[in-house]
Structure formats: structure tokens, C-alpha cells
Design a protein around this motif. Structure first.
Motif, PDB file in Angstrom:
ATOM      1  N   ALA A 141       7.390  -9.728   1.536  1.00  0.00           N
ATOM      2  CA  ALA A 141       6.422  -9.644   2.631  1.00  0.00           C
ATOM      3  C   ALA A 141       6.142  -8.188   2.988  1.00  0.00           C
ATOM      4  O   ALA A 141       4.981  -7.812   3.236  1.00  0.00           O
ATOM      5  CB  ALA A 141       6.950 -10.409   3.845  1.00  0.00           C
ATOM      6  N   THR A 157       3.941  -6.662   0.298  1.00  0.00           N
ATOM      7  CA  THR A 157       2.586  -7.209   0.439  1.00  0.00           C
ATOM      8  C   THR A 157       1.843  -6.516   1.572  1.00  0.00           C
ATOM      9  O   THR A 157       0.661  -6.140   1.424  1.00  0.00           O
ATOM     10  CB  THR A 157       2.654  -8.727   0.684  1.00  0.00           C
ATOM     11  N   GLN A 158       2.500  -6.312   2.699  1.00  0.00           N
ATOM     12  CA  GLN A 158       1.858  -5.635   3.822  1.00  0.00           C
ATOM     13  C   GLN A 158       1.530  -4.192   3.486  1.00  0.00           C
ATOM     14  O   GLN A 158       0.475  -3.677   3.884  1.00  0.00           O
ATOM     15  CB  GLN A 158       2.745  -5.715   5.060  1.00  0.00           C
ATOM     16  N   LEU A 187      -2.173  -2.672   3.608  1.00  0.00           N
ATOM     17  CA  LEU A 187      -2.439  -1.468   4.401  1.00  0.00           C
ATOM     18  C   LEU A 187      -3.071  -0.378   3.537  1.00  0.00           C
ATOM     19  O   LEU A 187      -4.047   0.280   3.947  1.00  0.00           O
ATOM     20  CB  LEU A 187      -1.142  -0.965   5.039  1.00  0.00           C
TER      21      LEU A 187
END
Length: 154
Positions: A107, A110-111, A115
Motif C-alpha cells: 500500500a 502504491t501511494q 503521488l
């Protein structure tokens, strides 16, 4: 009569006399006396043989087999199954923590990618949209261009 039954006297032979050489008396060293505890002194037994002779000697204890260990109250299989269950629970707990860590890491990555895409996309948008506004710079309008032999003459 003579042994060969010839009634004649046998010829005299030379007699050799052998005298044994006496041996010196053996020196007997007394054996060291080892104190024996009264409970370890073996019993002396006498046996009368059928012909009337008496044989005396130490009685030997019959060899005793090694004591057999009593079976445990709980079977080894049950203990092994229980230990396997404890180990399995420990592994499952570790795997649960490991999968939670992997999910959190996924996660997070992925962020970071999202971004980066937003920031890079914003920078591209600023570059593209910002160039169309007339904020300084040189504007060249080409209306009458002459192309001769693949050369541009403006």
C-alpha cells in the motif's frame, strides 16, 4: 625271560643320567589387602557332588536383566502432536505478521507511485498549459515563407 623272547641278553647300552636343575623358590609378594564393605562380601557356597566330593566356592548372583522403564503417563505421539500444534500456531502468528507487513508495504509503494504520477503529471500540465500564455518570450509569425530547393527563406 626277556621281552623279545629270544632268551638272549640284550646288549648293554650306555646309560645317560639327567639330573633336573633345581629352580630357586618363587618369591611370593603378598597381594594388597583391599578393605571390603560387609555388604559386598560374596557368600560362600558348598555343593556336594554325586560321587561324594564337596566343591566350595563363591556363589554367583544370576545376572539380572536391566530394569524396563515404565511407560510414560502420556504417549509420545500425543506430546509430539501437541508440540507440533504449538509450533504451527507460532508460525501462523509470524505469517500473519509477515502478510500484514507485506500488505502495508504494498500500500505504501502504491501511494508513492500515485503521488509521483500526480506530481509529474502536474509538472507536465504546467509546462504544456503555461507555454500557450504570452508571458514574455519571442513570438514568430510566419506568413509568407518561400521554400526553394528544400531551403527556408523567410
Amino acid at each position: 625271560m626277556y621281552p623279545d623272547h629270544t632268551h638272549e641278553r640284550p646288549a648293554q647300552r650306555a646309560v645317560e643320567v639327567h639330573r633336573p636343575t633345581p629352580l630357586p623358590p618363587a618369591v611370593v609378594h603378598p597381594a594388597p589387602v583391599v578393605p571390603i564393605q560387609p555388604d559386598t562380601v560374596p557368600a560362600v557356597a558348598s555343593i556336594v557332588l554325586p560321587d561324594g566330593r564337596v566343591v566350595t566356592g563363591y556363589a554367583l548372583d544370576p545376572t539380572r536383566p536391566a530394569p524396563v522403564a515404565a511407560p510414560p503417563a502420556v504417549s509420545r505421539t500425543a506430546v509430539n502432536v501437541a508440540l507440533g500444534g504449538v509450533g504451527f500456531l507460532a508460525v501462523c502468528g509470524g505469517l500473519l505478521l509477515l502478510t500484514s507487513f507485506i500488505a502495508a508495504l504494498t500500500a505504501f509503494i502504491t501511494q508513492l507511485i500515485i503521488l509521483a504520477a500526480v506530481i509529474f503529471g502536474g509538472w507536465i500540465a504546467v509546462q504544456v498549459l503555461g507555454a500557450s500564455s504570452h508571458q514574455g518570450g519571442t513570438t514568430v509569425n510566419i506568413r509568407r515563407a518561400v521554400f526553394k530547393r528544400n531551403h527556408f527563406h523567410g
